[in-house]
Scaffold this active site. Structure first.
Site, short mmCIF file in Angstrom:
data_model
loop_
_atom_site.label_atom_id
_atom_site.label_comp_id
_atom_site.label_asym_id
_atom_site.label_seq_id
_atom_site.Cartn_x
_atom_site.Cartn_y
_atom_site.Cartn_z
N ASP A 218 1.24 -3.05 -2.17
CA ASP A 218 1.48 -3.29 -0.75
C ASP A 218 0.25 -3.95 -0.11
O ASP A 218 -0.89 -3.55 -0.37
CB ASP A 218 1.74 -1.93 -0.10
CG ASP A 218 2.27 -2.04 1.32
OD1 ASP A 218 3.35 -2.62 1.49
OD2 ASP A 218 1.60 -1.53 2.24
N GLU A 285 -5.47 -0.77 -20.61
CA GLU A 285 -5.73 0.34 -21.54
C GLU A 285 -4.43 0.95 -22.04
O GLU A 285 -4.41 1.72 -22.99
CB GLU A 285 -6.51 1.45 -20.82
CG GLU A 285 -7.94 1.12 -20.51
CD GLU A 285 -8.50 2.19 -19.57
OE1 GLU A 285 -7.99 3.32 -19.55
OE2 GLU A 285 -9.45 1.85 -18.85
C1 NOJ Z 1 4.44 -4.09 3.65
C2 NOJ Z 1 5.66 -3.26 3.44
O1 NOJ Z 1 6.58 -3.98 2.69
C3 NOJ Z 1 6.15 -2.89 4.81
O2 NOJ Z 1 7.43 -2.32 4.79
C4 NOJ Z 1 5.14 -1.97 5.44
O3 NOJ Z 1 5.54 -1.68 6.77
C5 NOJ Z 1 3.76 -2.62 5.47
N1 NOJ Z 1 3.43 -3.27 4.25
C6 NOJ Z 1 2.72 -1.59 5.73
O4 NOJ Z 1 2.57 -0.76 4.60
#
Ligand code: NOJ
Length: 571
Positions: A218, A285
């Protein structure tokens, strides 16, 4: 556009993810086994057979970790446990085991840019004094102005409002401020602190030891902030997550991609690459080809390719492709640019049209007004989507995408042709974007409505009680999976046929050559011996003679109608 050059999207290597079709499960909306209206891991396990039957190679699950759910689980309070809403670690193991039995790989979501404010790391940071080791896990700063009353800089949250929140110190006085690029309940971790690195290496090992096949990372473009946290004002209309943004996806409505000369001080900083190298060495690893896929809204593609150099991540979502308007020249250009950029570092291109953060492509491709990522569509939005046109274009777009060499990501429900749910009542909306912008942006709930499995069951089979955390539209019976299974021409059968033919013909690992002679409104190429022709314009196109392997709509003789893609074998 006649060009004999072959565009090779994959280097000759046999890692599974180079050509894989990876299906995104958004757990809270996939399948609910206990009837509370929120999907769960036991629900996923129970429905995995349908995904194996669809013909995908892997699943990626959005977060199911312990979380107060302020951002639907992207606010993690414990990276090593399952939220009771979704089940237990045993449920996870059962799901993983069953997926592997069905030869489906499993990718989990890693959320390293921020934790929840409910995480013990943050609670300890709040309880500790300014300047302490605990505070140094996050980005705490003194405020500006008299009494430190003003935030440390002018950054805005992706979800709207200030990116800083002031805390009250233990003695009751107004204190420091902490940074949150997203909701105030999602404090950003400080990746210049070695301690943070060590925590996440442990988290990686925790899930790798359990047997996961990789991670979707993310905000992989946001973890490192520029030295000194300088002020920054984004260009008007820029996408909220970075990248070019500012595009609309109907022909004729394309706006210029918004680009700024400098990189925002919180996106795409060079320092992120050292983190990925560290993680790569951890994954290496482990046996098998464990994959790292970056969620990085980085533009241009040539820069995004730096995320997938051979000692960093393996894949990065191609959001430039996702944001490309339904226009033949634009599609040809993004395919060229993608393959050139990624192959220059030996990585496959990825392709994606929908996910849980964007308007579903069955609606987005027929919006009638510009709609930057994150804005969403609701009842009061200008430029409402045209449903029939959107679905037709979505089927053509997916048929085109699945013929491209590289790896493709699908989002749950797109195989049913689900549209964005536009008419959710305000009180049902949960996306923090809606709240933080005072309703000015609808946000992303419309693509997150629980998906329909059975046309006649409560909640269309999503949950045994009929409960559903977001209301499902009354007219989804005919889109339910059981209503489409085995029905020739249904969207589900189109996806199933495309996925089977993609494997049979080797499209995912092929090399693409453009075909000319069909006019400006057509995208035509040969990949792995299959001729692919997409009519993106308004006038029917004469087809060459050949065996039709797949068509996104019924064909009328030897002509290709508008908004239709066909796969042909011409020899
Ligand atoms: C990207 C994620 O896909 C989204 O749903 C989220 O709100 C933001 N990052 C923050 O984590």
């Amino acid at each position: 556009m006649d060009d004999d050059t072959e565009l090779v999207a994959t280097r000759p290597a046999d890692e599974w993810w180079r050509s894989a079709v990876i299906y995104q499960i958004y757990p809270r909306s996939f399948a609910d086994s206990d009837g509370d209206g929120i999907g769960d891991l036991a629900g996923v396990t129970a429905r995995l057979d349908s995904l194996a039957d669809l013909g995908i190679d892997a699943i990626w699950l959005s977060p199911f970790y312990r979380s107060p759910q302020n951002d639907a689980g992207y606010d993690v309070a414990d990276y090593r446990d399952i939220d009771p809403l979704f089940g237990t670690l045993d449920d996870f193991d059962t799901m993983l085991h069953k997926a592997h039995e069905l030869e489906l790989r499993v990718i989990v979501d890693l959320v390293p840019n921020h934790s929840s404010d409910d995480h013990v790391w943050f609670k300890e940071a709040l309880a500790a004094a300014p300047g302490s080791a605990e505070r140094a896990r996050y980005i705490f700063r003194d405020g500006r102005g008299p009494g430190g009353d003003l935030p440390p800089n002018n950054w805005e949250s992706v979800f709207g409002g200030d990116a800083w929140t002031r805390v009250t110190e233990a003695d009751g006085t107004p204190g420091q401020w902490y940074l949150h690029l997203f909701d105030s309940s999602q404090p950003d971790l400080d990746w210049s602190n070695r301690w943070v690195h060590e925590q996440f290496i442990d988290v990686l090992r925790f899930w790798l030891d359990r047997g996961v096949d990789g991670f979707r990372v993310d905000v992989a473009h946001g973890m490192v902030k520029a030295e000194g946290l300088p002020d920054w004002t984004p260009a008007e209309g820029a996408g909220s997550m970075g990248g070019a943004g500012g595009v609309s996806l109907s022909p004729g409505l394309e706006s210029e991609a918004i680009t700024q000369p400098d990189t925002p001080p919180y996106w795409a900083q060079d320092g992120v690459h050292a983190i990925f190298r560290e993680w790569r060495s951890v994954l290496d690893e482990y046996e098998g080809d464990r994959v790292l896929c970056a969620e990085a809204w980085v533009d241009p593609l040539a820069k995004l390719a730096l995320w997938v150099r051979s000692d960093e991540m393996d894949q990065a979502f191609n959001f430039t492709y996702l944001e490309t308007p339904w226009s033949a020249p634009a599609i040809r250009k993004v395919v060229d640019d993608s393959i050139a950029a990624f192959s220059s570092v030996g990585a496959p291109s990825t392709w994606v049209l929908s996910n849980h953060d964007v308007v579903r492509h069955a609606s987005r491709l027929a919006l009638t007004a510009p709609n930057p990522q994150g804005a969403g569509v609701g009842p009061r939005s200008a430029g409402q989507p045209i449903p029939e046109l959107g679905l037709r274009r979505a089927r053509a777009a997916t048929t085109l995408m699945l013929a491209l060499p590289g790896s493709a990501y699908l989002y749950q429900g797109e195989e049913l042709g689900l549209p964005e749910v536009v008419d959710l009542p305000d009180e049902a909306r949960e996306d923090p974007t809606f709240r933080r912008t005072g309703g000015e942006k609808y946000g992303r709930d419309g693509c997150r409505v629980p998906i329909p499995w059975e046309s006649d069951a409560p909640a269309y089979g999503f949950s045994p009680t009929g409960a559903s955390w977001l209301p499902q539209p009354g007219e989804w019976s005919e889109l339910a999976r059981d209503a489409q299974a085995g029905v020739p021409g249904s969207t589900l059968e189109l996806y199933r046929a495309a996925l089977a033919e993609r494997v049979a013909s080797g499209l995912g690992t092929g090399a693409l050559s453009w075909l000319g002679g069909f006019g400006d409104s057509v995208v035509a190429f040969v990949n792995a011996g299959v001729t692919v022709i997409a009519n993106v314009g308004e006038i029917p196109v004469e087809l060459p003679i050949g065996e039709v392997l797949l068509s996104s709509e019924a064909l009328d003789g030897a002509t290709l109608p508008p908004d239709t893609t066909v796969w042909l074998r011409t020899e």
